[in-house]
Design an enzyme around this catalytic site. Sequence first.
Site, mmCIF file in Angstrom:
data_model
loop_
_atom_site.group_PDB
_atom_site.id
_atom_site.type_symbol
_atom_site.label_atom_id
_atom_site.label_comp_id
_atom_site.label_asym_id
_atom_site.label_seq_id
_atom_site.Cartn_x
_atom_site.Cartn_y
_atom_site.Cartn_z
ATOM 1 N N SER A 1 0.842 -1.191 0.000
ATOM 2 C CA SER A 1 0.000 0.000 0.000
ATOM 3 C C SER A 1 0.890 1.258 0.000
ATOM 4 O O SER A 1 1.731 1.395 -0.877
ATOM 5 C CB SER A 1 -0.937 -0.044 1.210
ATOM 6 O OG SER A 1 -1.997 0.845 1.038
ATOM 7 N N ASP B 1 -8.267 -7.005 -4.722
ATOM 8 C CA ASP B 1 -8.011 -5.629 -4.290
ATOM 9 C C ASP B 1 -8.671 -4.661 -5.260
ATOM 10 O O ASP B 1 -8.265 -4.553 -6.415
ATOM 11 C CB ASP B 1 -6.488 -5.403 -4.255
ATOM 12 C CG ASP B 1 -6.108 -4.026 -3.728
ATOM 13 O OD1 ASP B 1 -6.990 -3.182 -3.526
ATOM 14 O OD2 ASP B 1 -4.897 -3.809 -3.517
ATOM 15 N N HIS C 1 -7.527 -5.481 -0.452
ATOM 16 C CA HIS C 1 -6.291 -4.710 -0.391
ATOM 17 C C HIS C 1 -5.381 -5.170 0.746
ATOM 18 O O HIS C 1 -4.158 -5.141 0.641
ATOM 19 C CB HIS C 1 -6.660 -3.231 -0.216
ATOM 20 C CG HIS C 1 -5.497 -2.302 -0.190
ATOM 21 N ND1 HIS C 1 -4.609 -2.211 -1.239
ATOM 22 C CD2 HIS C 1 -5.070 -1.425 0.747
ATOM 23 C CE1 HIS C 1 -3.686 -1.304 -0.930
ATOM 24 N NE2 HIS C 1 -3.943 -0.820 0.256
ATOM 25 N N ASP C 2 -5.987 -5.595 1.844
ATOM 26 C CA ASP C 2 -5.224 -6.006 3.019
ATOM 27 C C ASP C 2 -4.652 -7.419 2.928
ATOM 28 O O ASP C 2 -4.109 -7.915 3.912
ATOM 29 C CB ASP C 2 -6.118 -5.926 4.266
ATOM 30 C CG ASP C 2 -5.936 -4.601 4.993
ATOM 31 O OD1 ASP C 2 -5.086 -3.802 4.564
ATOM 32 O OD2 ASP C 2 -6.651 -4.367 5.985
ATOM 33 N N ARG D 1 -11.772 5.878 9.638
ATOM 34 C CA ARG D 1 -11.184 4.550 9.695
ATOM 35 C C ARG D 1 -12.171 3.492 9.184
ATOM 36 O O ARG D 1 -11.793 2.553 8.506
ATOM 37 C CB ARG D 1 -10.778 4.233 11.144
ATOM 38 C CG ARG D 1 -10.170 2.851 11.323
ATOM 39 C CD ARG D 1 -8.925 2.670 10.505
ATOM 40 N NE ARG D 1 -8.232 1.425 10.795
ATOM 41 C CZ ARG D 1 -7.184 0.992 10.124
ATOM 42 N NH1 ARG D 1 -6.694 1.719 9.128
ATOM 43 N NH2 ARG D 1 -6.604 -0.134 10.425
#
Lengths: 392, 209
Positions: A160, A335, A368-369, A232
């Site tokens: 990222s 992602d 994405h993580d 968040r």
Amino acid sequence: MPVIPIKEYADSDGLYGRVQQQYAHFDGITLESGVFLGPLTVAYETYGQLSPNKDNAILVLHALSGDAHVAGIDENGRLGWWDAMIGPGKGIDTNRYFVICSNCLGGCKGTTGPPSINPETSRPYGRQFPLITIGDMVRVQAMLVEHLGIERLHNVIGGSMGGMQALEWSVRFPDKVRSAVVIAATARLSPQGIAFNWVGRNAIYCDPIRCSDGSDRKDACEDTGRGLAVARMIGHITYLSEETMEAKFGRKLRLKDMDGYLYSLGENGVERGEFEVESYLRHQGSSFVQRFDEDSYIVITKAIDYFDLEKETGELSEAFKGVQAKILVISFSSDWLYPTSMSMAIVRALLKVHKDVSFIELDLPYGHDSFLVNAGIPSMTRIVRGFLQGVR
Amino acid sequence: MCAEVRKIRSPFHEFAFGFNVIVDLIEPGTRVLDLGCGTGTLLQRLRDEKNVEVCGVEVDQEKVIRAIERGIRILRFDLDEGLDDFPDRSYDYVVLSRTLQQLMNPGRVVREMLRIGAKSIITFPNFGHWKIAAQYLLRGRMPLHTTHPHPWHRTPDIHPLTIEDFRDFINRVGGKIEHEIHIIGDRPRTQIFWANRRAEWGCCLVSAA
């Protein structure tokens, strides 16, 4: 050196053991904006031993909310954020490599950032903290690397925002990096990414003003932090995939006997959230407020927004002309924030100018993580270990 | 009853023999791009034996990971989605080993090979082999052979071709066959009589015409 077998499947087990955060101090840095920022403190941790030739150093670059504590166990008993990847016998083997990880400039985990004291006012910078760029973060990392007496890094690796920094390293300091691993990153943030960051920051701006007048944070209204929690939560949605959400939460309700009519309707600005996905996000949001600074969030997301390697040259391949490092680009099929097409754009541009680039898209469902999810670690371990060994 | 041939591929595919033919064609110290490189077996040999600068392209994730573990430079691309990103003449050799017959668009890929490499090496199983023809002719069934071991409904070889077909094809895509090797029972031969009916595999060195 003790002989520890290579681990096929690594876990977050704190195998490296206790680590102590360290600090390096510098006079300051003239930012890309021309503003001088100083004095400068950099918080970092190191793992393993630097070889006599100083040629086995790997710099790990954290993402938006990360910190210098990447592996092992800190004084509070907390595991590093990529502990499954880094340690004795793991993907980045601390028996072979000297691993460094520092908190980025603008952060709130020990390196100079908005919560740091501004020497001119003797109060925290807060929103008076100057605008910084990914390039500034990388230059500060380079100062640390030099401070540690290392001329050339064996590798820089990050996902990222960390991937952006790895690219920036290869472009800005071509003779200081032998190789780079760029994970789930992009050479320029997409308008979609800018949009999500914008919404997140606006959530923060909705909070009662905390310290724009420079007043002490301790007196701040209790309500502050709700905006950061919302930011968040939005961010967290973008890091997951639809598939993971379905598998993890489905439409499950948190309370088993909920008949569907007892929900709260946001009275006094509070909704409990009956769905599991809601309570998960709420937890992510509120725990983030405990550990992160909202002004750091603003400063860092701004830096991410402005990251664009194409901007100066008009064409990405032009920006890559001077790259000397061997580069490995990794993307994840699920992602959608930094999709494979963005990694492919990096690969294409590097190929165009005859650079040594490898590329793999991993079919992992965690969005994405994926690089942080332990289920993805076995393949990531094989890939990173193999790549690092091939770098000479 | 499934009459699938037991052995997955003829020995031509195996490390020891199969790649010798290709390795012998490649000059030391050159740059080689291997399309459909699998786990990078050929590239590893070229790197270790001939000091070749290698790069592979493969679509299968597990194979790509295996190649990276071997320290092989590799790109996970789908050949059928094109190779536009490779600059002209960026490699001395582009290899397409036993993959041609599996491509969706072989013409496009081979044209790209001729553009990217000074020379191309293409190997493929010969569907013109007499045993294959005999099976079809006498039994009236889709043939199964060591070179074509999968039943029609499960074969990755969607574009079977013969050596004669290949010659026409190379003409059509603007290439020139410089050297033709025929493999019969693990032995590489050149200029054999009735190659189209006797060779199990064709291996050709091709350049842009």
